[in-house]
Design a protein around this motif. Structure first.
Motif: not given
Length: 211
Positions: A162-179, A122-126, A98-100
């Motif tokens: 899955t190809r990124w060297s660690l550490p690796a971070l990505v900022l994702l923006r979706f339709r907001p849900d304020d629940t 951060a050194h173990r998983v993206p 598995h890749q986490f």
């Protein structure tokens, strides 16, 4: 190799916001599955009196995750881990095929520097950070972000995590849900009653199967 997103939390209760960000991350990161790690007890929330029993929170999460590529698990309880860093260490050793990638809301990034071994995580998983209304400013100004900023990848490359060297971070923006679980508890302080009968039935079935 299966591509798995990990979303940890109390799920007290699980709600539509958890499902929405999981499904959006499933698509954006091209995941096979999202695992909800229902925490036996968050060290940063010790002493709280409004935390439902683990069985109730699991039942809440399973109902919310129905008919979705989401696996609800109490694996932290079974592994005997209380801290995310220890959970990730054990998961990566146990599930070698598995890749986490760790999923977190921007509100968690704002306090990420308080987590035990956060740099080791951060050194173990993206890490994929999902924007949440009202938290973007605090997340970008967070102490942890001062260190992580140099490792940020553009969102359009998210499926290549899955190809990124660690550490690796990505900022994702979706339709907001304020629940908010806090607001749900305030609106229905007795919310646990909806799952107690289900929990009782589960315990009965386990007892019958063990006799």
């Amino acid at each position: 190799m299966r591509r798995i997103g990990l979303l940890g939390g109390s799920f007290n209760p699980a709600h539509q916001g958890h499902r929405a960000i999981s499904m959006a991350a499933h698509t954006a990161l091209d995941l096979d599955e999202v695992w909800w790690l229902v925490s036996p007890g968050n060290p940063l929330k010790e002493g709280r009196t409004d935390m439902a029993p683990l069985g109730v929170r699991l039942a809440s999460a399973r109902r919310m995750a129905r008919a979705a590529p989401i696996r609800v698990t109490d694996i932290e309880c079974r592994l005997g881990t209380r801290y995310t860093v220890d959970t990730i260490d054990k998961l990566t050793r146990l599930y070698t095929r598995h890749q986490f990638i760790w999923l977190m809301g921007a509100d968690n990034l704002a306090q990420f520097h308080q987590w035990r071994g956060w740099r080791r995580i951060a050194h173990r998983v993206p890490i994929a950070v999902i924007a949440r209304p009202g938290y973007d400013g605090a997340a970008r100004a967070a102490p942890a972000m001062g260190w992580l900023r140099r490792f940020v990848h553009p969102a359009y490359q998210a499926r290549q995590w899955t190809r990124w060297s660690l550490p690796a971070l990505v900022l994702l923006r979706f339709r907001p849900d304020d629940t908010s679980a806090t607001r749900l508890r305030a609106a229905d302080p007795a919310w646990q009653r909806h799952f107690l009968s289900h929990l009782g039935d589960t315990l009965v079935r386990k007892g019958e199967s063990s006799t």
